[in-house]
Design an enzyme around this catalytic site. Structure first.
Site, mmCIF file in Angstrom:
data_model
loop_
_atom_site.group_PDB
_atom_site.id
_atom_site.type_symbol
_atom_site.label_atom_id
_atom_site.label_comp_id
_atom_site.label_asym_id
_atom_site.label_seq_id
_atom_site.Cartn_x
_atom_site.Cartn_y
_atom_site.Cartn_z
ATOM 1 N N HIS A 178 27.777 39.464 81.335
ATOM 2 C CA HIS A 178 28.701 40.287 82.132
ATOM 3 C C HIS A 178 28.003 40.994 83.293
ATOM 4 C CE1 HIS A 178 32.065 39.658 79.523
ATOM 5 N NE2 HIS A 178 31.552 40.320 78.496
ATOM 6 N N HIS A 188 34.508 36.305 75.554
ATOM 7 C CA HIS A 188 34.813 36.955 76.825
ATOM 8 C C HIS A 188 34.227 36.143 77.981
ATOM 9 C CE1 HIS A 188 34.554 40.312 73.798
ATOM 10 N NE2 HIS A 188 35.781 40.469 74.269
#
Length: 442
Positions: A221, A260
């Site tokens: 991320h 994710h």
């Protein structure tokens, strides 16, 4: 217990050699390589210069800034029979109590590997653990991240030392402690060491070991300009640039099966035709990126593939995705190395999402990706730990991945409880697969 570490690193063109007493951490007892270790209250002792250290149960760790050679493990130490090579950087000082991304994660995996006899202690030369590796250099980190972010994070460590815990961005939450900067350098450096080792092994064997970096903080991320979503530095992105720069492996294929979307990796290579980023993730999950029509831009158009999966997708869905999407994409791209963002938070028992992967799903992925690397790029393949927050499903799934690398039978039938599973939305999965195949013309 204090472990001395000798670290060498360049600052401003100068080479500083210094001793750093190892950080001693608070954590439950766990077993690593047959040695029981119990970390007690964090006690940091750093001299006039800032040092970088890593956890080991074997005493002194030597960390060098050596580049262009195998800083992780010389190929003649790996042996032609090695099937798995791994490294651990558990970042014990980077911790927030009751946070899902806590310092229990890597020790839980190491404990499971020991309990299931998946270490060199039990398997000899089939499984090799890298004990010596360097932290990533600032140049390594700057191949992906902005200089202002790197220097700002390093400066923030003084504030973290004063307060004990700080938050370094608002959309995460991504926290930092006094050791976060150093330990993030070690996480990235551990991944780099495995790239070195796997590449070195591939030069002497047609069937080199698969690498697995058991590291944290995770990285997929972290965007070029800063941290995000528990992630500090983009470990896999840094390793990809390193593989290109230091080993001449121009074409890098990245598979991200974390639940994710790996938005940081996505952004780092969005305009790069030489790095293919393929992400499967739960539709609508954090951070809300990774739409199916986000395919790269400029010269990198078509080298990003995002496949959001509907909630409830599980083993059957992922098998179809692997056969119908991942394999043809990799075959068309013709990679020089495959890197994997291995997130285990798509497991049905994980608390942060709602896919239905099982231990068996992860065994399948590990086995198939290993074979894909063998077919396409001389077996060069390195996995990087990303998410996974149920310690039991995380550790069991990583252990079964090791079994896949070894070519052994999965224990998923003993570990998975079908009572937790429900019917998968296979019609929606089929529609998503057909749409992504149409967009990418395969």
């Amino acid at each position: 217990m204090e472990l001395p570490a000798v670290c060498s690193r360049s600052f401003g063109g100068g080479n500083l050699l210094f001793w750093v007493r190892h950080h001693v951490y608070s954590h439950k007892k766990y077993s690593k390589n047959g040695i029981a270790v119990k970390y007690i209250d964090l006690q940091k002792h750093i001299g006039p210069e800032k040092g970088y250290s890593s956890t080991s149960a074997r005493g002194t760790i030597y960390c060098s800034n050596q580049q262009g050679s195998n800083a992780g493990l010389p190929s003649d130490h790996i042996g032609v029979s090695a099937k798995v090579i791994y490294v651990s950087a558990p970042a014990m000082g980077h911790n927030q109590e009751s946070h899902p991304e806590c310092n229990s994660r890597v020790p839980a995996i190491l404990t499971a590997l020991e309990r299931m006899k998946l270490t060199s202690k039990f398997r000899g030369s089939d499984i090799v653990e890298v004990q010596t590796f360097r932290p990533a250099t600032i140049d390594d980190i700057a191949s992906v991240h902005a200089g202002a972010y790197i220097s700002g994070l390093e400066k923030a460590m003084d504030r973290a030392s004063e307060k004990g815990l700080i938050f370094i961005e608002g959309s995460g939450p991504t926290y930092a402690t006094a050791t976060t900067f150093q330990e993030s350098l070690f996480a990235a450096g551990a991944g780099i060491s495995l790239v070195d080792s796997v590449v070195a092994a591939s030069k002497v064997s047609k069937d080199p070991p698969v690498g697995f970096a058991l590291i944290r903080p995770p990285g997929h991320h972290a965007v070029p300009k800063g941290p995000m979503g528990f992630c500090v530095f983009g470990n896999i992105a840094i390793a990809a640039r390193y593989a290109q720069r230091m080993h001449g492996l121009k074409r890098v294929f990245i598979i991200d099966f974390d639940v994710h979307h790996g938005n940081g990796t996505n952004d780092a290579f969005y305009e790069d035709p030489d790095i293919f980023f393929l992400s499967t993730h739960q539709a609508g999950s954090y951070p809300g990126t990774g739409k199916i029509d986000q395919i790269g831009c400029g010269s990198g158009e078509g080298s990003t593939l995002n496949l959001p999966l509907p909630g409830g997708s599980g083993d059957t869905a992922m098998r179809k995705v692997f056969d119908e999407v991942i394999v043809p994409c990799a075959q068309r791209f013709k990679p020089d190395i495959i890197l994997v963002s291995a997130g285990y938070d798509a497991h049905v028992l994980d608390p942060l999402a709602s896919l239905q992967f099982t231990t068996g799903t992860y065994y399948m992925l590990a086995s198939n990706i290993k074979q894909l690397a063998k077919d396409l790029c001389g077996g060069r393949c390195v996995f990087f730990l990303e998410g996974g927050y149920n310690l039991s499903s995380l550790s069991n799934s990583v252990a079964d991945s090791f079994r896949a690398f070894l070519g052994e039978q999965s224990l998923a039938a003993e570990l998975d409880d079908p009572a937790y599973l429900h019917e998968e939305p296979l019609n929606k999965v089929k529609q998503a697969i057909e749409k992504v195949k149409h967009i990418h013309s395969f």
